[in-house]
Write an enzyme that holds these catalytic residues in place. Structure first.
Site, PDB file in Angstrom:
ATOM      1  N   GLY A  16       0.827  -1.208   0.000  1.00 24.61           N
ATOM      2  CA  GLY A  16       0.000   0.000   0.000  1.00 24.61           C
ATOM      3  C   GLY A  16       0.852   1.244   0.000  1.00 24.61           C
TER       4      GLY A  16
ATOM      5  N   GLY B  11      -1.207   7.712   0.521  1.00 20.37           N
ATOM      6  CA  GLY B  11      -1.591   7.771   1.914  1.00 20.37           C
ATOM      7  C   GLY B  11      -0.477   7.471   2.903  1.00 20.37           C
TER       8      GLY B  11
ATOM      9  N   SER C 239      -6.729  -0.726  12.591  1.00 23.42           N
ATOM     10  CA  SER C 239      -7.714   0.352  12.659  1.00 23.42           C
ATOM     11  C   SER C 239      -8.379   0.310  14.025  1.00 23.42           C
ATOM     12  CB  SER C 239      -8.776   0.185  11.575  1.00 23.42           C
ATOM     13  OG  SER C 239      -9.889   1.023  11.818  1.00 23.42           O
TER      14      SER C 239
ATOM     15  N   TYR D 296     -15.332  -4.396   7.477  1.00 23.58           N
ATOM     16  CA  TYR D 296     -13.934  -3.953   7.536  1.00 23.58           C
ATOM     17  C   TYR D 296     -13.386  -4.071   8.958  1.00 23.58           C
ATOM     18  CZ  TYR D 296     -10.036  -0.622   7.596  1.00 23.58           C
ATOM     19  OH  TYR D 296      -8.813  -0.020   7.774  1.00 23.58           O
TER      20      TYR D 296
END
Length: 269
Positions: A13, A17, A133, A158
């Site tokens: 990733g 970001g 998260s 998620y």
């Protein structure tokens, strides 16, 4: 000189970001950063800044992840840090080509498969840092319907995927004794919302004054990659150990999830 000087660090990733911000900071600290992304164009762009070869993979396709792992195993003799940062809520609906729910595959099965395949290189004093998260704290796992999606919003699926990932990687840490930690980067002003549709992007605009920058979100990832403190499967927020979901500390349930997930990826190992 820093503790990261000469370290080989894989960041998934990495094309935008938190991942891109972390990759740049790790590079500034002297690490050899290996950027992995889904978009060829965006990954090539960040790789050029790092003087690195770009690697791409589609986490909605387990064979793509397998190919990535084999490339990394062939191209490097060791991996000092694996930063499993890729994730989100993919735009795909229905099932993936591997017949898995897309959010679960992208956030759980794909990083799990990648890590298992890279384990031979990580055994040489490597460590793993996962981007988690805070939402995982509100999730729960029930053996009878842990894959249920009917009636659940994407964000709830998620959150559950992040909880399962945290449990799997703590089981991995127990089995392989490879250093591991995960962290919450904060609420970040990034393009994460591109996966979540029109209304999510409207909310992003409304709340943008309260969101942290990707650079701020990347600070804990960089800290965990660099720290001389041994990583023993803890959850971090703002570079400090924090209390995660209590289910993270359930080894019996984690071992059960391990076997369930291995049924979905075992044939690829």
């Amino acid at each position: 000189m820093t503790l990261l000087q000469g370290k080989i660090i894989v960041v998934t990733g990495a094309s935008s970001g938190v991942g891109a911000a972390a990759a740049k900071k790790l590079f500034e600290c002297g690490a050899q950063v290996i950027p992995v992304g889904r978009s060829i164009q965006r990954t090539e762009k960040i790789a050029k800044e790092l003087g690195a070869k770009p690697y791409t993979a589609d986490f909605t396709d387990l064979n793509s992840v397998r190919n990535l792992a084999n490339q990394l195993l062939n191209d490097f003799s060791r991996i000092d840090v694996l930063a499993n940062n890729a994730g989100g809520i993919p735009v795909e609906s229905g099932l993936t080509v591997d017949y898995n729910e897309p959010i679960f595959q992208v956030n759980t099965l794909s990083p799990f498969l990648l890590t298992l395949m890279l384990t031979p290189h990580l055994k040489k004093n490597g460590r793993i840092v996962n981007t988690s998260s805070r939402s995982h704290k509100g999730a729960s796992i029930n053996k009878s319907d842990w894959q249920k999606t009917n009636g659940l919003r994407a964000h709830a699926i998620y959150a559950r995927s992040k909880l399962i990932t945290g449990m799997l990687f703590r089981e991995y840490h127990r089995r392989y004794s490879i250093e591991f930690a995960d962290f919450h980067p904060g609420l970040i002003s990034s393009d994460f919302g591109r996966y979540m549709g029109f209304y999510a992007n409207i909310l992003k605009v409304v709340f943008s004054p309260f969101l942290a920058t990707p650079e701020k979100g990347a600070e804990t990832l960089v800290y965990l990659a660099e720290t001389s403190t041994k990583l023993n499967g803890d959850y971090y927020v703002r570079k400090q150990k924090a209390q995660g979901n209590r289910m993270l500390d359930d080894p019996a349930l984690s071992a059960w999830l391990w076997e369930e997930c291995m049924q979905r990826i075992g044939k690829l190992l």
